[in-house]
Design a protein around this motif. Sequence first.
Motif, PDB file in Angstrom:
ATOM      1  N   ILE A 215      43.102  31.859  49.775  1.00  0.00           N
ATOM      2  CA  ILE A 215      42.297  30.865  50.262  1.00  0.00           C
ATOM      3  C   ILE A 215      42.344  29.992  47.995  1.00  0.00           C
ATOM      4  O   ILE A 215      42.749  28.962  48.159  1.00  0.00           O
ATOM      5  N   ALA A 216      42.358  31.093  47.569  1.00  0.00           N
ATOM      6  CA  ALA A 216      42.359  30.835  46.006  1.00  0.00           C
ATOM      7  C   ALA A 216      43.754  30.212  45.891  1.00  0.00           C
ATOM      8  O   ALA A 216      44.272  28.741  45.190  1.00  0.00           O
ATOM      9  N   VAL A 217      45.090  31.194  46.148  1.00  0.00           N
ATOM     10  CA  VAL A 217      46.205  30.016  46.135  1.00  0.00           C
ATOM     11  C   VAL A 217      46.553  28.997  46.851  1.00  0.00           C
ATOM     12  O   VAL A 217      47.185  28.067  46.343  1.00  0.00           O
TER      13      VAL A 217
ATOM     14  N   ILE B 223      40.810  18.935  38.722  1.00  0.00           N
ATOM     15  CA  ILE B 223      39.680  19.337  39.724  1.00  0.00           C
ATOM     16  C   ILE B 223      40.623  21.297  40.312  1.00  0.00           C
ATOM     17  O   ILE B 223      39.436  21.756  39.110  1.00  0.00           O
ATOM     18  N   PRO B 224      41.421  21.445  39.092  1.00  0.00           N
ATOM     19  CA  PRO B 224      41.582  22.715  39.814  1.00  0.00           C
ATOM     20  C   PRO B 224      40.596  23.192  37.896  1.00  0.00           C
ATOM     21  O   PRO B 224      39.669  24.674  38.083  1.00  0.00           O
ATOM     22  N   ILE B 225      40.247  22.690  37.173  1.00  0.00           N
ATOM     23  CA  ILE B 225      39.313  23.180  36.614  1.00  0.00           C
ATOM     24  C   ILE B 225      37.553  23.402  36.766  1.00  0.00           C
ATOM     25  O   ILE B 225      36.970  23.436  36.551  1.00  0.00           O
ATOM     26  N   LEU B 226      37.691  21.396  37.366  1.00  0.00           N
ATOM     27  CA  LEU B 226      36.219  21.315  37.847  1.00  0.00           C
ATOM     28  C   LEU B 226      35.639  22.036  39.062  1.00  0.00           C
ATOM     29  O   LEU B 226      34.292  22.511  38.731  1.00  0.00           O
ATOM     30  N   VAL B 227      36.714  22.190  39.372  1.00  0.00           N
ATOM     31  CA  VAL B 227      36.304  22.473  41.142  1.00  0.00           C
ATOM     32  C   VAL B 227      36.945  24.004  41.805  1.00  0.00           C
ATOM     33  O   VAL B 227      35.644  24.648  41.786  1.00  0.00           O
ATOM     34  N   LEU B 228      38.870  23.996  41.318  1.00  0.00           N
ATOM     35  CA  LEU B 228      39.447  25.004  42.334  1.00  0.00           C
ATOM     36  C   LEU B 228      38.114  26.444  41.326  1.00  0.00           C
ATOM     37  O   LEU B 228      37.990  27.486  41.982  1.00  0.00           O
TER      38      LEU B 228
ATOM     39  N   ILE C 218      36.239  28.831  43.199  1.00  0.00           N
ATOM     40  CA  ILE C 218      36.771  30.532  43.955  1.00  0.00           C
ATOM     41  C   ILE C 218      35.794  31.842  43.028  1.00  0.00           C
ATOM     42  O   ILE C 218      35.293  33.131  43.561  1.00  0.00           O
ATOM     43  N   THR C 219      35.367  31.377  41.487  1.00  0.00           N
ATOM     44  CA  THR C 219      34.349  32.294  40.921  1.00  0.00           C
ATOM     45  C   THR C 219      33.815  32.526  42.182  1.00  0.00           C
ATOM     46  O   THR C 219      33.319  34.345  41.664  1.00  0.00           O
ATOM     47  N   ILE C 220      32.962  31.640  42.512  1.00  0.00           N
ATOM     48  CA  ILE C 220      31.562  31.893  43.168  1.00  0.00           C
ATOM     49  C   ILE C 220      32.001  32.807  44.543  1.00  0.00           C
ATOM     50  O   ILE C 220      31.254  33.788  44.195  1.00  0.00           O
ATOM     51  N   LEU C 221      33.077  32.242  45.143  1.00  0.00           N
ATOM     52  CA  LEU C 221      33.653  33.124  46.221  1.00  0.00           C
ATOM     53  C   LEU C 221      33.541  34.692  45.875  1.00  0.00           C
ATOM     54  O   LEU C 221      32.756  36.143  46.425  1.00  0.00           O
ATOM     55  N   TRP C 222      34.058  34.914  44.759  1.00  0.00           N
ATOM     56  CA  TRP C 222      34.647  35.952  44.624  1.00  0.00           C
ATOM     57  C   TRP C 222      33.315  36.706  43.977  1.00  0.00           C
ATOM     58  O   TRP C 222      32.675  38.521  43.883  1.00  0.00           O
ATOM     59  N   THR C 223      32.501  36.056  42.992  1.00  0.00           N
ATOM     60  CA  THR C 223      31.325  36.945  42.692  1.00  0.00           C
ATOM     61  C   THR C 223      30.517  37.007  43.705  1.00  0.00           C
ATOM     62  O   THR C 223      29.630  38.436  43.227  1.00  0.00           O
ATOM     63  N   ARG C 224      30.022  36.714  44.774  1.00  0.00           N
ATOM     64  CA  ARG C 224      29.214  36.718  46.084  1.00  0.00           C
ATOM     65  C   ARG C 224      29.421  37.846  47.344  1.00  0.00           C
ATOM     66  O   ARG C 224      28.886  38.584  47.716  1.00  0.00           O
ATOM     67  N   LEU C 225      31.001  37.619  46.999  1.00  0.00           N
ATOM     68  CA  LEU C 225      31.633  39.038  47.965  1.00  0.00           C
ATOM     69  C   LEU C 225      31.212  40.117  47.259  1.00  0.00           C
ATOM     70  O   LEU C 225      31.062  40.972  47.613  1.00  0.00           O
ATOM     71  N   TYR C 226      31.712  40.537  45.501  1.00  0.00           N
ATOM     72  CA  TYR C 226      31.315  41.801  44.993  1.00  0.00           C
ATOM     73  C   TYR C 226      29.830  42.084  45.501  1.00  0.00           C
ATOM     74  O   TYR C 226      29.291  42.945  45.176  1.00  0.00           O
TER      75      TYR C 226
ATOM     76  N   ASP D  27      39.227  41.144  53.141  1.00  0.00           N
ATOM     77  CA  ASP D  27      38.598  40.067  52.703  1.00  0.00           C
ATOM     78  C   ASP D  27      38.810  40.130  50.915  1.00  0.00           C
ATOM     79  O   ASP D  27      38.956  38.660  51.166  1.00  0.00           O
ATOM     80  N   VAL D  28      39.145  40.460  50.517  1.00  0.00           N
ATOM     81  CA  VAL D  28      39.548  40.143  49.714  1.00  0.00           C
ATOM     82  C   VAL D  28      40.762  39.696  49.035  1.00  0.00           C
ATOM     83  O   VAL D  28      41.698  38.816  48.457  1.00  0.00           O
ATOM     84  N   PHE D  29      41.742  40.610  50.816  1.00  0.00           N
ATOM     85  CA  PHE D  29      43.083  39.245  50.523  1.00  0.00           C
ATOM     86  C   PHE D  29      42.517  37.868  51.076  1.00  0.00           C
ATOM     87  O   PHE D  29      43.557  37.071  50.547  1.00  0.00           O
ATOM     88  N   LEU D  30      42.503  37.620  52.136  1.00  0.00           N
ATOM     89  CA  LEU D  30      41.299  36.723  52.046  1.00  0.00           C
ATOM     90  C   LEU D  30      40.829  34.935  50.807  1.00  0.00           C
ATOM     91  O   LEU D  30      41.762  34.237  50.869  1.00  0.00           O
TER      92      LEU D  30
END
Length: 262
Positions: A195-197, A224-229, A233-241, A188-191
């Motif tokens: 996605i982020a990269v 886009i990286p500041i307002l979207v990406l 990605i922060t939401i993805l990491w947070t929900r995963l944890y 999961d972490v690697f995926l």
Amino acid sequence: MIGFLFFGSNTGSIADPSTLPSTELYKMLWEGFRDNMAISVLAIIVFSLLGMFLQAFFTAGAIGMAKKASETGDTVLFDMVRSGSKNAFRLFLTNLLITLMLLAGIVFIVPGALTIGDLSSLSVLIENPEAAVGGMGTLAIGILVWGIYSLIINIALSLAPYALIIDELDPLDALKTGYGFFKKNKLDVFLIWIIAVGLAFINGLLGEFMGAQNTLISGITYIIPILVLQPFITILWTRLYLSREGKDLDNHYDLLSGPDGF
């Protein structure tokens, strides 16, 4: 540019960079840095630490907002300020420890550097070209190993900041918990890391090939990286944890159901 403004020109006045050739500008910057080594190094360290602290504040705030939104389905800007103020210093220390771990990888290039020795003189290259070539090969391998080492550290400790803020841990415990989470959820972490990269890489390509001729596209790919990406990605990491650690998550489908379960 900071160095240029600090040290100025040899005439004692600030020269216009647009009137100088690039080689002359770089020469002036290098001479200013060399002649003011102690001040330059101190300035670099101070500005680097200040930048790390500001980054830690906003990162902690973003993770705090993502945590609140994931748990309750709602968040406000004050959640970012509160989380940033509460966790910025601890996250700063955590990032500093990770940076020191990454810099420790410099040991991988030491053998190559020692093998090359002093190649500033052309006579050294002529007299012993095999040593020079062998040293460069060893140095290249060392740099490659350092890159792999840095990549592993970055992936393995991706969740350390999230563990620190979500579970309110100290820096050392956050590193241990983040690494333990990685060991239990490698795929999961690697995926998510891929996605982020991948998204950042695609955005960079668009900016490189399409933004060069179009100012609007260039601005969009910058924003886009500041307002979207980064928020995504922060939401993805947070929900995963949160999900893997058994935390309660908001279920937005509950909003669609009426009193009778319709």
